[in-house]
Design an enzyme around this catalytic site. Structure first.
Site, mmCIF file in Angstrom:
data_model
loop_
_atom_site.group_PDB
_atom_site.id
_atom_site.type_symbol
_atom_site.label_atom_id
_atom_site.label_comp_id
_atom_site.label_asym_id
_atom_site.label_seq_id
_atom_site.Cartn_x
_atom_site.Cartn_y
_atom_site.Cartn_z
ATOM 1 N N ASN A 1 21.372 12.832 0.219
ATOM 2 C CA ASN A 1 21.979 11.618 0.807
ATOM 3 C C ASN A 1 23.496 11.590 0.613
ATOM 4 O O ASN A 1 24.128 10.541 0.717
ATOM 5 C CB ASN A 1 21.441 10.320 0.184
ATOM 6 N N THR B 1 18.580 6.176 -3.118
ATOM 7 C CA THR B 1 18.525 7.000 -1.908
ATOM 8 C C THR B 1 17.595 6.419 -0.859
ATOM 9 O O THR B 1 16.748 5.568 -1.153
ATOM 10 C CB THR B 1 18.028 8.430 -2.233
ATOM 11 N N CYS B 2 17.721 6.930 0.358
ATOM 12 C CA CYS B 2 16.875 6.518 1.487
ATOM 13 C C CYS B 2 15.563 7.257 1.442
ATOM 14 O O CYS B 2 15.145 7.834 2.450
ATOM 15 C CB CYS B 2 17.547 6.874 2.799
ATOM 16 N N ASP B 3 14.926 7.330 0.308
ATOM 17 C CA ASP B 3 13.670 8.058 0.225
ATOM 18 C C ASP B 3 12.637 7.185 -0.449
ATOM 19 O O ASP B 3 12.875 6.640 -1.523
ATOM 20 C CB ASP B 3 13.863 9.372 -0.554
#
Ligand SMILES: *Cc1c(COP(=O)(O)O)cnc(C)c1O
Length: 376
Positions: A366, A323-325
């Site tokens: 996401n 994920t974009c985390d």
């Protein structure tokens, strides 16, 4: 990994990431625990893996169930598990949920405070209640100590208050912490429990039930521990501290029952280095903290991994999720190494992943769907 799972993966080649659980192993672990602790009642902690297939397998083996919420209670009832096989084991409940459980026939509830007792007396009059006390969670990879349980010295007074409020104070409980690896912890907790039994008796409360919680470990990266290491410590502790009066003992295994029965198959999405001469490779999988591995928080639970290139030369990696985390990193400090010829698209298996994974995965962070599950 069981042959059944191996065959399933080879024949079906399911899209990844996915969890595959062998129900035979679930049964085997239930039966082993029941053999190791004869006479002890097993309440499976539903939250560890609430899949219908697991609940019905255990239902048919005669298990009882420890529920954390009204929703788990409703799920069990819908599977035709009788309410007298359910314990509402959470110490923090909405009063209307207590009432719903009581109306459905549930008669056993946990508490650890006067305020919760007052709710119970209104919403579940006359019900059996047991008081959870704090115990050391040292030795546990996933502690459950600060949030739940009151000071042991406070328990006798709370039990008296329960009786005054018209409830039936029948027992006490503790939890030594999840993924507990130090068997010495049982003796310490049982010694405190015995003291509470005798203090309560002096105040006119005759307890009959001792709930020793869960904590039995799965086989992660540390060397495998046989269940008997723990059950023998429990049996010794009961003999030593409850020599003249043996209460009814109940146990609430969560992780131990489905943990080793499941594997997660995942795929390598990217392997990169932050600079040409960087020591560590970053390996990104298609599963991370949000996709079903939240227990890698602080690298607490360290899973065993399998790759197609196992046996080849390895190098250090930072393992991360898709994920974009920023927090979606799986392992860094834990010092994992993976084969140098691991490649994008390779399948990486996360072993002993049957507990606290699928039900813990996000509903769509996401846009990634929840973890797919197969019970075979
Ligand atoms: C989570 C929980 C369990 C199960 O613990 P494991 O460590 O998974 O065995 C048992 N009892 C209670 C009250 C719990 O909250």
């Amino acid at each position: 990994m069981s042959q059944k799972i191996q065959r399933f993966l080879a024949e079906n080649q399911p899209d990844t990431p996915c969890l595959v659980v062998d129900l035979d192993v679930v049964s085997k672990h239930y039966q082993r625990l029941s053999q190791e602790l004869p006479g002890v009642e097993i309440f499976y902690a539903v939250k560890a893996n609430p899949a219908e297939e697991i609940l019905t397998t255990l239902r048919d083996l005669g298990s009882k169930f420890d529920a954390a919420s009204i929703y788990e209670i409703e799920q069990c009832l819908a599977l035709e598990i009788a309410p007298d096989r359910l314990s509402f084991g959470h110490t923090i409940k909405k009063e209307r949920h207590i009432g719903q459980a009581f109306d459905a026939g549930v008669r056993q509830f946990a508490f650890d405070s006067l305020e919760e007792l007052q709710k119970l007396s209104r919403a579940a009059p006359g019900a059996s209640v047991f008081c959870r006390f704090l115990t050391s969670n040292d030795g546990a990879d996933w502690p459950l100590s600060d949030k739940f349980g009151c000071n042991p010295d406070f328990v006798p007074e709370l039990l008296c208050r329960a009786a005054e409020l018209g409830l039936a104070p029948t027992g006490i409980s503790f939890h030594v912490g999840s993924q507990q690896r130090d068997p010495a912890t049982w003796d310490a907790a049982l010694s405190v429990a015995a003291r509470i039994f005798s203090d309560a008796k002096e105040r006119g409360i005759k307890l009959s039930m001792l709930n020793i919680g869960g904590g039995f470990p799965s086989h992660y990266r540390a060397p495998k521990q046989e269940l008997a290491v723990h059950t023998n410590a429990i049996k010794r502790g009961l003999q030593k501290h409850f020599a003249d009066f043996v209460p009814k003992v109940i146990v609430e295994p969560g992780r131990y029952i489905p943990g080793d029965a499941g594997i997660i198959q995942s795929e390598v999405v990217l392997i990169s280095r932050k600079s040409p001469d960087a020591q560590k490779r970053w390996v990104y999988l298609d599963i991370g903290k949000f996709g079903g591995l939240p227990e890698v928080l602080d690298e607490a639970i360290q899973y065993r991994l399998r790759t197609p290139q196992d046996g080849g030369q390895t190098g250090p990696v930072i393992l991360a999720g898709p994920t974009c985390d920023e927090v979606d990193v799986i392992y860094d400090a834990a010092g994992y190494e993976l084969p140098l010829d691991l490649a994008v698209g390779d399948l990486v298996e996360i072993l002993s992943a049957g507990a606290y994974t699928a039900s813990y995965s996000s509903v769509g962070f996401n846009g990634f769907p929840p973890l797919k599950e197969y019970y075979i």
